[in-house]
Design an enzyme around this catalytic site. Structure first.
Site, PDB file in Angstrom:
ATOM      1  N   PRO A  13       0.833  -1.179  -0.222  1.00  0.00           N
ATOM      2  CA  PRO A  13      -0.273  -0.037   0.042  1.00  0.00           C
ATOM      3  C   PRO A  13       0.845   1.210   0.002  1.00  0.00           C
ATOM      4  O   PRO A  13       1.825   1.276   0.862  1.00  0.00           O
ATOM      5  CB  PRO A  13      -0.683  -0.601   1.203  1.00  0.00           C
ATOM      6  CG  PRO A  13      -0.193  -0.932   2.174  1.00  0.00           C
ATOM      7  CD  PRO A  13       0.382  -1.966   1.325  1.00  0.00           C
ATOM      8  N   MET A  14       0.237   1.792  -0.742  1.00  0.00           N
ATOM      9  CA  MET A  14       1.225   3.534  -1.390  1.00  0.00           C
ATOM     10  C   MET A  14       0.400   4.341  -1.279  1.00  0.00           C
ATOM     11  O   MET A  14      -0.610   4.676  -2.337  1.00  0.00           O
ATOM     12  CB  MET A  14       2.224   3.111  -2.223  1.00  0.00           C
ATOM     13  CG  MET A  14       3.355   2.343  -1.800  1.00  0.00           C
ATOM     14  SD  MET A  14       4.764   2.065  -3.853  1.00  0.00           S
ATOM     15  CE  MET A  14       3.567   0.169  -4.578  1.00  0.00           C
ATOM     16  N   CYS A  96       3.250   3.754   8.958  1.00  0.00           N
ATOM     17  CA  CYS A  96       3.573   5.135   8.405  1.00  0.00           C
ATOM     18  C   CYS A  96       3.772   5.964   9.715  1.00  0.00           C
ATOM     19  O   CYS A  96       3.553   6.147  10.416  1.00  0.00           O
ATOM     20  CB  CYS A  96       1.942   5.670   8.251  1.00  0.00           C
ATOM     21  SG  CYS A  96       2.486   6.650   7.107  1.00  0.00           S
ATOM     22  N   LYS A 135       0.987  -4.396   9.403  1.00  0.00           N
ATOM     23  CA  LYS A 135       1.698  -3.575   8.754  1.00  0.00           C
ATOM     24  C   LYS A 135       3.000  -3.345   9.342  1.00  0.00           C
ATOM     25  O   LYS A 135       2.045  -1.742  10.112  1.00  0.00           O
ATOM     26  CB  LYS A 135       1.531  -2.981   7.132  1.00  0.00           C
ATOM     27  CG  LYS A 135       2.972  -3.421   6.519  1.00  0.00           C
ATOM     28  CD  LYS A 135       2.659  -2.526   4.885  1.00  0.00           C
ATOM     29  CE  LYS A 135       3.997  -2.357   4.066  1.00  0.00           C
ATOM     30  NZ  LYS A 135       4.792  -1.681   4.139  1.00  0.00           N
ATOM     31  N   HIS A 167       8.229  -4.611   7.317  1.00  0.00           N
ATOM     32  CA  HIS A 167       9.171  -3.774   6.861  1.00  0.00           C
ATOM     33  C   HIS A 167       9.873  -3.308   7.537  1.00  0.00           C
ATOM     34  O   HIS A 167      10.820  -2.474   8.654  1.00  0.00           O
ATOM     35  CB  HIS A 167       8.360  -2.006   6.004  1.00  0.00           C
ATOM     36  CG  HIS A 167       9.334  -0.827   5.829  1.00  0.00           C
ATOM     37  ND1 HIS A 167       8.737   0.574   4.961  1.00  0.00           N
ATOM     38  CD2 HIS A 167      10.054  -1.006   5.002  1.00  0.00           C
ATOM     39  CE1 HIS A 167      10.266   0.790   4.572  1.00  0.00           C
ATOM     40  NE2 HIS A 167      10.616   0.253   4.664  1.00  0.00           N
ATOM     41  N   GLY A 208      10.390  -3.651   2.189  1.00  0.00           N
ATOM     42  CA  GLY A 208      11.235  -2.937   2.393  1.00  0.00           C
ATOM     43  C   GLY A 208      12.835  -3.504   1.375  1.00  0.00           C
ATOM     44  O   GLY A 208      13.345  -4.624   0.711  1.00  0.00           O
ATOM     45  N   GLY A 229       7.115  -2.411  -3.309  1.00  0.00           N
ATOM     46  CA  GLY A 229       6.392  -1.045  -3.081  1.00  0.00           C
ATOM     47  C   GLY A 229       7.030  -0.652  -4.531  1.00  0.00           C
ATOM     48  O   GLY A 229       6.965  -0.536  -5.712  1.00  0.00           O
ATOM     49  N   ARG A 230       7.617   0.262  -4.531  1.00  0.00           N
ATOM     50  CA  ARG A 230       8.437   1.350  -4.845  1.00  0.00           C
ATOM     51  C   ARG A 230       9.243   0.365  -6.409  1.00  0.00           C
ATOM     52  O   ARG A 230       8.900   1.287  -7.727  1.00  0.00           O
ATOM     53  CB  ARG A 230       9.445   1.700  -4.589  1.00  0.00           C
ATOM     54  CG  ARG A 230       8.609   3.235  -4.109  1.00  0.00           C
ATOM     55  CD  ARG A 230       9.621   4.123  -3.358  1.00  0.00           C
ATOM     56  NE  ARG A 230      10.138   2.720  -2.141  1.00  0.00           N
ATOM     57  CZ  ARG A 230      11.865   3.266  -1.273  1.00  0.00           C
ATOM     58  NH1 ARG A 230      12.885   4.856  -1.876  1.00  0.00           N
ATOM     59  NH2 ARG A 230      12.145   2.527  -0.514  1.00  0.00           N
TER      60      ARG A 230
END
Length: 349
Positions: A13-14, A96, A135, A167, A208, A229-230
């Site tokens: 999730p981003m 977050c 998470k 992460h 991560g 993610g990215r």
């Protein structure tokens, strides 16, 4: 290893990235990867435009809803809303580091309050029949990652959490921005591996700094799942091989060109409804990363898809810049049109 294979690979999730448009595109690349919403707060689901916040296209499944909050009663109610809308997992954000979550004492702040994490998970588990996951980070600020992660994991296990997504970095709530928190705290994948070794009954997913499927498969020898993610967002073509390499199943498309053209019916529908397609095409800009003509592809798609009345022809002009694109008609594939994209219509209103 945990028997639940559905956690083997997922896209993280981003915020501002994994919206409904993004997930619709990612699902054209992989049928098996689990997708996650952007974080939505429990308070927003209770007091805000719930239908718009929870809307998704059925083709996005399997899909998980990530919720932020720190009040067990509110999280339980929000989880019920997610279950009623058809999500397949409810995930609690304990990672977050933004100013917004610090003001509300949730997200990564919950790493300092493991007992509250346990209360939140227990309340959500009691409210829904879906898997409830967490998470988290390795810790925050000056916390010892060995102690901090174990404490959160232990209370989550006691509350019957279904999986823990870690992460593999600490979060610095003081001194680093959310963007800096994605890169500056050092990675410690081995810490996540040790957690799995200590709690073999817990489904552990690592997140991560994982940049490709070879790295993902190496981690799968030590944990139950990997979350990208990215890397998956900026180089989405890697998702094309996920079904075959991670799940041993056939994927939905053979290559990036087929994936791009799978978006044509959706672009045509947006054009008919007067909705600029840029909301969808912006997530496709990295699809041909490193290929000849990729820069021209990005430039054309980024500019023409913003114009009033733009449709699938903008995508075709962008694809024509790429070597090996071939020639295909603009019409989409035969058959019924895709489901109506309620989230798009409501956001455009």
């Amino acid at each position: 290893m945990a028997p639940n294979q559905s956690f083997r690979f997922s896209v993280a999730p981003m915020m501002e990235w994994t919206d409904s448009y993004c997930r619709l595109f990612h699902r054209a690349l992989t049928r098996r990867a689990r997708l996650y919403t952007e974080m939505v707060t429990a308070a927003a689901l209770i007091h805000g435009p719930r239908r718009r916040l929870l809307a998704f296209d059925p083709s996005e499944q399997p899909l998980a809803l990530q919720i932020g909050g720190a009040t067990p009663r509110e999280l339980a109610l929000a989880a019920r809303f997610g279950e009623a809308e058809g999500y397949q997992e409810i995930n609690l954000n304990v990672g977050c580091p933004s100013d917004r979550v610090q003001d509300g004492r949730f997200g990564a702040c919950l790493m300092r309050e493991p007992s509250l994490v346990g209360d939140c998970v227990a309340a959500m588990k009691a409210a829904v029949s879906l898997p409830v996951t967490v998470k988290c980070r390795l810790g925050v600020d000056e916390q010892d990652p060995e102690e901090a992660l174990d404490r959160v994991a232990d209370v989550a296990v006691e509350a019957r959490v279904d999986a823990l997504i870690v992460h593999a970095r600490k979060a610095w709530l003081s001194g680093l921005s959310p963007k800096e928190n994605r890169d500056i705290p050092p990675l410690d994948h081995a810490r996540v591996h040790r957690l799995k070794s200590r709690l073999p009954q817990l489904a552990v997913i690592i997140n991560g700094g994982i940049s490709n499927l070879d790295e993902a498969k190496a981690h799968l020898a030590k944990v139950d799942g990997v979350m990208l993610g990215r890397a998956a967002y900026h180089n989405p073509a890697l998702l094309i091989d996920v079904d075959a390499e991670i799940f041993g199943a056939q994927g939905p498309v053979a290559d990036a060109f087929e994936a791009a053209r799978a978006m044509r019916p959706h672009l045509a529908r947006l054009a008919r409804e007067g909705i600029p397609p840029h909301g969808l095409t912006r997530h496709m800009l990295g699809l041909f990363q490193g290929q000849v003509g990729a820069r021209a592809y990005r430039r054309i798609l980024a500019t023409e898809a913003r114009r009033p009345g733009a449709g699938p022809e903008a995508l075709e002009r962008a694809l024509a810049c790429l070597k090996g694109a071939g020639a295909e008609p603009l019409e989409g594939p035969p058959g019924d049109p895709p489901p109506r994209f309620d989230a798009v219509r409501e956001e455009a209103a």
